[in-house]
Write an enzyme that holds these catalytic residues in place. Sequence first.
Site, PDB file in Angstrom:
ATOM      1  N   CYS A 133       0.808  -1.228   0.000  1.00 15.78           N
ATOM      2  CA  CYS A 133       0.000   0.000   0.000  1.00 15.78           C
ATOM      3  C   CYS A 133       0.846   1.286   0.000  1.00 15.78           C
ATOM      4  O   CYS A 133       0.562   2.235  -0.743  1.00 15.78           O
ATOM      5  CB  CYS A 133      -0.933   0.000   1.211  1.00 15.78           C
ATOM      6  SG  CYS A 133      -0.143  -0.622   2.705  1.00 15.78           S
ATOM      7  N   GLY A 164      -4.602  -1.370   7.697  1.00 20.82           N
ATOM      8  CA  GLY A 164      -3.598  -2.115   6.928  1.00 20.82           C
ATOM      9  C   GLY A 164      -3.149  -3.389   7.624  1.00 20.82           C
ATOM     10  O   GLY A 164      -2.564  -4.266   7.008  1.00 20.82           O
ATOM     11  N   HIS A 246      -3.737   6.062   4.525  1.00 19.54           N
ATOM     12  CA  HIS A 246      -2.317   6.267   4.829  1.00 19.54           C
ATOM     13  C   HIS A 246      -1.882   7.659   4.354  1.00 19.54           C
ATOM     14  O   HIS A 246      -2.322   8.129   3.295  1.00 19.54           O
ATOM     15  CB  HIS A 246      -1.441   5.259   4.072  1.00 19.54           C
ATOM     16  CG  HIS A 246      -1.480   3.853   4.585  1.00 19.54           C
ATOM     17  ND1 HIS A 246      -2.201   3.445   5.681  1.00 19.54           N
ATOM     18  CD2 HIS A 246      -0.840   2.735   4.140  1.00 19.54           C
ATOM     19  CE1 HIS A 246      -2.006   2.147   5.880  1.00 19.54           C
ATOM     20  NE2 HIS A 246      -1.192   1.694   4.954  1.00 19.54           N
TER      21      HIS A 246
HETATM   22  P1  NAP Z   1      -7.907  -9.530   7.579  1.00 23.69           P
HETATM   23  O1  NAP Z   1      -8.951  -8.480   7.646  1.00 23.69           O
HETATM   24  O2  NAP Z   1      -7.330 -10.033   8.843  1.00 23.69           O
HETATM   25  O3  NAP Z   1      -8.492 -10.770   6.734  1.00 23.69           O
HETATM   26  C1  NAP Z   1      -7.755 -11.928   6.494  1.00 23.69           C
HETATM   27  C2  NAP Z   1      -8.483 -12.794   5.479  1.00 23.69           C
HETATM   28  O4  NAP Z   1      -7.678 -13.940   5.163  1.00 23.69           O
HETATM   29  C3  NAP Z   1      -9.812 -13.328   5.983  1.00 23.69           C
HETATM   30  O5  NAP Z   1     -10.701 -13.458   4.903  1.00 23.69           O
HETATM   31  C4  NAP Z   1      -9.405 -14.704   6.502  1.00 23.69           C
HETATM   32  O6  NAP Z   1     -10.477 -15.608   6.528  1.00 23.69           O
HETATM   33  C5  NAP Z   1      -8.423 -15.115   5.432  1.00 23.69           C
HETATM   34  N1  NAP Z   1      -7.545 -16.186   5.877  1.00 23.69           N
HETATM   35  C6  NAP Z   1      -6.677 -16.154   6.913  1.00 23.69           C
HETATM   36  N2  NAP Z   1      -6.051 -17.353   7.030  1.00 23.69           N
HETATM   37  C7  NAP Z   1      -6.538 -18.132   6.056  1.00 23.69           C
HETATM   38  C8  NAP Z   1      -6.303 -19.472   5.653  1.00 23.69           C
HETATM   39  N3  NAP Z   1      -5.428 -20.245   6.286  1.00 23.69           N
HETATM   40  N4  NAP Z   1      -6.993 -19.956   4.583  1.00 23.69           N
HETATM   41  C9  NAP Z   1      -7.880 -19.171   3.940  1.00 23.69           C
HETATM   42  N5  NAP Z   1      -8.165 -17.914   4.275  1.00 23.69           N
HETATM   43  C10 NAP Z   1      -7.491 -17.387   5.316  1.00 23.69           C
HETATM   44  O7  NAP Z   1      -6.669  -9.042   6.714  1.00 23.69           O
HETATM   45  P2  NAP Z   1      -6.644  -8.028   5.466  1.00 23.69           P
HETATM   46  O8  NAP Z   1      -6.398  -6.662   5.949  1.00 23.69           O
HETATM   47  O9  NAP Z   1      -7.820  -8.280   4.593  1.00 23.69           O
HETATM   48  O10 NAP Z   1      -5.313  -8.488   4.741  1.00 23.69           O
HETATM   49  C11 NAP Z   1      -5.165  -9.784   4.215  1.00 23.69           C
HETATM   50  C12 NAP Z   1      -3.814  -9.888   3.493  1.00 23.69           C
HETATM   51  O11 NAP Z   1      -3.812  -9.024   2.366  1.00 23.69           O
HETATM   52  C13 NAP Z   1      -2.616  -9.439   4.334  1.00 23.69           C
HETATM   53  O12 NAP Z   1      -2.137 -10.483   5.146  1.00 23.69           O
HETATM   54  C14 NAP Z   1      -1.635  -9.009   3.288  1.00 23.69           C
HETATM   55  O13 NAP Z   1      -0.848 -10.099   2.825  1.00 23.69           O
HETATM   56  C15 NAP Z   1      -2.529  -8.501   2.180  1.00 23.69           C
HETATM   57  N6  NAP Z   1      -2.619  -7.024   2.241  1.00 23.69           N
HETATM   58  C16 NAP Z   1      -1.964  -6.335   1.307  1.00 23.69           C
HETATM   59  C17 NAP Z   1      -1.989  -4.972   1.331  1.00 23.69           C
HETATM   60  C18 NAP Z   1      -1.215  -4.202   0.339  1.00 23.69           C
HETATM   61  O14 NAP Z   1      -0.549  -3.299   0.742  1.00 23.69           O
HETATM   62  N7  NAP Z   1      -1.275  -4.485  -0.924  1.00 23.69           N
HETATM   63  C19 NAP Z   1      -2.685  -4.285   2.309  1.00 23.69           C
HETATM   64  C20 NAP Z   1      -3.364  -5.012   3.277  1.00 23.69           C
HETATM   65  C21 NAP Z   1      -3.308  -6.385   3.216  1.00 23.69           C
HETATM   66  P3  NAP Z   1     -11.273 -16.002   7.892  1.00 23.69           P
HETATM   67  O15 NAP Z   1     -12.445 -15.074   7.968  1.00 23.69           O
HETATM   68  O16 NAP Z   1     -11.688 -17.410   7.612  1.00 23.69           O
HETATM   69  O17 NAP Z   1     -10.329 -15.874   9.029  1.00 23.69           O
HETATM   70  C1  3JM Z   2       0.265  -5.940   4.380  1.00 21.14           C
HETATM   71  O1  3JM Z   2       0.933 -13.119   5.950  1.00 21.14           O
HETATM   72  C2  3JM Z   2       1.404 -12.075   6.369  1.00 21.14           C
HETATM   73  O2  3JM Z   2       2.311 -12.047   7.195  1.00 21.14           O
HETATM   74  C3  3JM Z   2       0.862 -10.809   5.763  1.00 21.14           C
HETATM   75  C4  3JM Z   2       1.463  -9.578   6.300  1.00 21.14           C
HETATM   76  C5  3JM Z   2       1.024  -8.333   5.559  1.00 21.14           C
HETATM   77  C6  3JM Z   2       1.536  -7.989   4.303  1.00 21.14           C
HETATM   78  C7  3JM Z   2       2.406  -8.927   3.540  1.00 21.14           C
HETATM   79  O3  3JM Z   2       3.609  -9.016   3.829  1.00 21.14           O
HETATM   80  O4  3JM Z   2       1.870  -9.568   2.625  1.00 21.14           O
HETATM   81  C8  3JM Z   2       0.116  -7.487   6.193  1.00 21.14           C
HETATM   82  C9  3JM Z   2      -0.266  -6.304   5.597  1.00 21.14           C
HETATM   83  C10 3JM Z   2       1.162  -6.776   3.726  1.00 21.14           C
HETATM   84  C11 3JM Z   2       1.718  -6.347   2.422  1.00 21.14           C
HETATM   85  O5  3JM Z   2       0.948  -5.960   1.574  1.00 21.14           O
HETATM   86  O6  3JM Z   2       2.936  -6.359   2.240  1.00 21.14           O
END
Ligand code: NAP
Ligand code: 3JM
Length: 342
Positions: A133, A164, A246
């Site tokens: 992000c 985030g 952000h």
């Molecule tokens: P979140 O609100 O905590 O949601 C996590 C999601 O992942 C939920 O749908 C959860 O499902 C699912 N999940 C977790 N463990 C799983 C598993 N073992 N198998 C299947 N589904 C699983 O987190 P978020 O903010 O949406 O972020 C999720 C991910 O997106 C982050 O970890 C990161 O890698 C990425 N992300 C990227 C950016 C970016 O900068 N591009 C920003 C934010 C996040 P349940 O409801 O079943 O727990």
């Molecule tokens: C944003 O699985 C993880 O540890 C996810 C951690 C995470 C990440 C990531 O590294 O994929 C949380 C929030 C990010 C990201 O976009 O880099």
Amino acid sequence: MSEKVFDVAVVGATGNVGRTMISILEERNFPVGRLYLLASARSAGSVVKFRGEEVVVEDLAEFDFSKTQIGLFSAGASVSDVYAPKAAAAGCIVIDNTSRFRYDDDIPLVVPEVNPHAIANHKVKGIIANPNCSTIQMMVALKPLYDAAGIDRINVCTYQAVSGTGKAAIDELISQSSDVVAGKNTRSEVYPRQIAFNVLPHIDVFQDNGYTKEEMKMVWETKKILEDDDIRINPTTVRVPVVNGHSEAVHIETRKKLTAQQARKLLEEAPGVVVIDERCDGGYPTAAIDGAGSDAVYVGRVRDDISHERGLNLWVVADNLRKGAALNSVQIAEILVKDYLT
Ligand code: NAP
Ligand code: 3JM
């Protein structure tokens, strides 16, 4: 002639990013045929609305990706590690929002306003990576300046919202805030120190060089997206008690002299950028008011650096769940569909 449609899987559909993806697919009228919503076994069976219909969330571990053409992944790096290659092998093109594949030479890392041409490379592994992000909003703002004058060095300090970190972090900020107001002790589970009414100079894990991984993501990703190994980047990433949106204080040293006035004009014409720069009380963008809920990258406080001949300062704000994650992924999917799949 009817429009071609695509069967799409959203992995992490119950999370902050996944839910935002579902609304953006609907808002932008993405040509979805069937939508599959996937999460862990914990939330399998729950129901989410898409275009007025109820879609039942399924267990990712049981899913057959050969039913889909596009997979939008945001369930964490370890989930992508296992399931993105499986999905790609089944013919589903993966747009991955995690850090798992961003630094792989065979996987394009794309911000549509900056390097859409890189999407062509999806054919090698069937995976396209979405940047972090903080990198995305900085790239959208810096690209027009980079093209006009070159950039030698970037000094950036981020002010990152708790959304985030995921759902649990928003709950922690809200419950700690009410505890502080009520004069009670706070409990920290998601963050190592209290986040309510506080600021933490720490995002993601510490690296051997003293920077955190979030900071190094900005370094590695900027070089890859701009295809420029010479650009120097010095980030400090900071978590602040903002729910969503952000902000970044970005200080650049251009290769050729670019004045603040010239920079403002370039930014006003740049795709995806909105300039709010009035030099008066409130004449600048803020995260909670302008960033949250919007698609644009907002730029304000454009000014010449009084300490450096070729220095410029900018304040950059965006919605980290939209342009910083879900919107950027859907924009990549739109280009994929338009230029490669139809
Ligand atoms: P979140 O609100 O905590 O949601 C996590 C999601 O992942 C939920 O749908 C959860 O499902 C699912 N999940 C977790 N463990 C799983 C598993 N073992 N198998 C299947 N589904 C699983 O987190 P978020 O903010 O949406 O972020 C999720 C991910 O997106 C982050 O970890 C990161 O890698 C990425 N992300 C990227 C950016 C970016 O900068 N591009 C920003 C934010 C996040 P349940 O409801 O079943 O727990
Ligand atoms: C944003 O699985 C993880 O540890 C996810 C951690 C995470 C990440 C990531 O590294 O994929 C949380 C929030 C990010 C990201 O976009 O880099």
